[in-house]
Design an enzyme around this catalytic site. Structure first.
Site, PDB file in Angstrom:
ATOM      1  CG  HIS A   1      12.878  38.789  32.167  1.00  0.00           C
ATOM      2  ND1 HIS A   1      11.764  39.232  32.866  1.00  0.00           N
ATOM      3  CD2 HIS A   1      12.442  38.477  30.931  1.00  0.00           C
ATOM      4  CE1 HIS A   1      10.707  39.164  32.080  1.00  0.00           C
ATOM      5  NE2 HIS A   1      11.090  38.718  30.906  1.00  0.00           N
TER       6      HIS A   1
ATOM      7  CG  HIS B   1       8.229  46.766  28.130  1.00  0.00           C
ATOM      8  ND1 HIS B   1       7.387  45.729  27.822  1.00  0.00           N
ATOM      9  CD2 HIS B   1       7.438  47.865  28.233  1.00  0.00           C
ATOM     10  CE1 HIS B   1       6.141  46.176  27.750  1.00  0.00           C
ATOM     11  NE2 HIS B   1       6.149  47.478  28.011  1.00  0.00           N
TER      12      HIS B   1
ATOM     13  CD  GLU C   1      10.621  44.158  18.333  1.00  0.00           C
ATOM     14  OE1 GLU C   1      10.942  45.276  18.796  1.00  0.00           O
ATOM     15  OE2 GLU C   1      10.613  43.110  19.006  1.00  0.00           O
TER      16      GLU C   1
HETATM   17  N1  PXP Z   1      10.428  42.490  21.421  1.00  0.00           N
HETATM   18  C1  PXP Z   1       9.380  42.918  22.165  1.00  0.00           C
HETATM   19  C2  PXP Z   1       8.525  43.993  21.623  1.00  0.00           C
HETATM   20  C3  PXP Z   1       9.122  42.369  23.437  1.00  0.00           C
HETATM   21  O1  PXP Z   1       8.082  42.821  24.156  1.00  0.00           O
HETATM   22  C4  PXP Z   1       9.978  41.365  23.928  1.00  0.00           C
HETATM   23  C5  PXP Z   1       9.731  40.782  25.281  1.00  0.00           C
HETATM   24  O2  PXP Z   1       9.933  41.703  26.273  1.00  0.00           O
HETATM   25  C6  PXP Z   1      11.065  40.972  23.133  1.00  0.00           C
HETATM   26  C7  PXP Z   1      11.253  41.528  21.873  1.00  0.00           C
HETATM   27  C8  PXP Z   1      12.043  39.941  23.600  1.00  0.00           C
HETATM   28  O3  PXP Z   1      11.399  38.724  23.724  1.00  0.00           O
HETATM   29  P1  PXP Z   1      12.158  37.516  24.421  1.00  0.00           P
HETATM   30  O4  PXP Z   1      12.422  37.912  25.832  1.00  0.00           O
HETATM   31  O5  PXP Z   1      11.197  36.389  24.284  1.00  0.00           O
HETATM   32  O6  PXP Z   1      13.442  37.314  23.653  1.00  0.00           O
END
Ligand code: PXP
Length: 240
Positions: free
Chosen positions: A9, A42, A150
């Site tokens: 982000h 990602h 995960e």
């Molecule tokens: N793990 C995975 C596989 C995700 O897709 C995300 C979100 O992009 C996260 C962890 C992290 O999630 P958050 O941004 O809610 O901490």
């Protein structure tokens, strides 16, 4: 428990103006200085936040480890094989979703996921599967030779009542124990934050957490250093 920071982000904010700031690569390098154990991005098929250049720059510049989240599709697998992240995490991906909405269904998509695992293994990249805390999904992940799972912690993060929080944490704990028994490494993530991590650290089977939104949101108010160090402090409480 290791702490890897998802910086997607930072790129979302950059892309909002189509310019160069804030730069996710600079953010990653600063987060490393303040103690994160790895950087997660990602690379989505629609490139809504992180782009291929970001991934390649991160590969060159970061000194911890790169966890590349991706859909099990050839275009991104090809990029991963070239970039050689320390870990590839396969996630489901839908165009309309705001964020990843749940774990990958390994059982229903076994052929596609197995093919992706094989291709990444041929390039000597360890593979993690982002899945629900579900024994059958974990068995399927082991069957197709995933190295890690995960565990999707979204249901735990969204639980409101004490009873639901306890139940969801138990689901994660049972899943993590089962995965460990099968020889899988266990990561966890989604929706983890400064409040729910305080209980989550009790799940000693978790090797690594992947946290993004909460830490980036906090960094907007207190800066990267404090946001990262506050999370590290919470995670360290598990070792006491
Ligand atoms: N793990 C995975 C596989 C995700 O897709 C995300 C979100 O992009 C996260 C962890 C992290 O999630 P958050 O941004 O809610 O901490």
């Amino acid at each position: 428990m290791r702490f890897c920071l998802n910086i997607d982000h930072v790129a979302t904010l950059r892309n909002a103006r189509g310019e160069t700031q804030p730069d996710p690569v600079t953010f990653a390098l600063m987060a490393e200085q303040f103690g994160v154990d790895g950087i997660v991005v990602h690379l989505r098929e629609d490139r809504r936040h992180i782009n291929e250049r970001d991934v390649r720059l991160l590969r060159e510049l970061i000194t911890t480890k790169l966890d590349l989240e991706m859909a099990a599709v050839d275009e991104i697998i090809n990029i991963a094989c070239d970039v050689q992240p320390e870990l590839a995490t396969l996630v489901p991906e839908k165009r309309q979703e705001l964020t990843t909405e749940g774990g990958i269904n390994v059982i229903d998509n076994i052929k596609q996921v197995k093919h992706a695992v094989q291709r990444l293994h041929e390039a000597e990249i360890p593979v993690s599967l982002f899945i629900e805390p579900d024994i059958n999904q974990i068995d399927a992940a082991a069957e197709i030779n995933a190295d890690f799972i995960e565990v999707h912690t979204g249901h735990y993060a969204n639980a409101i009542t004490e009873e639901d929080i306890f139940d969801e944490l138990e689901r994660v704990r049972i899943a993590a124990k089962h995965a460990k028994k099968l020889g899988l490494g266990v990561n966890a993530g989604h929706g983890l934050n400064y409040i729910n991590m305080k209980e989550f650290i009790a799940v000693s089977e978790i090797d690594e957490v992947s946290i993004g939104h909460a830490v980036l949101a906090r960094a907007m108010f207190v800066g990267i250093e404090q946001a990262v160090k506050e999370m590290i402090q919470i995670i360290r409480m598990a070792k006491r």
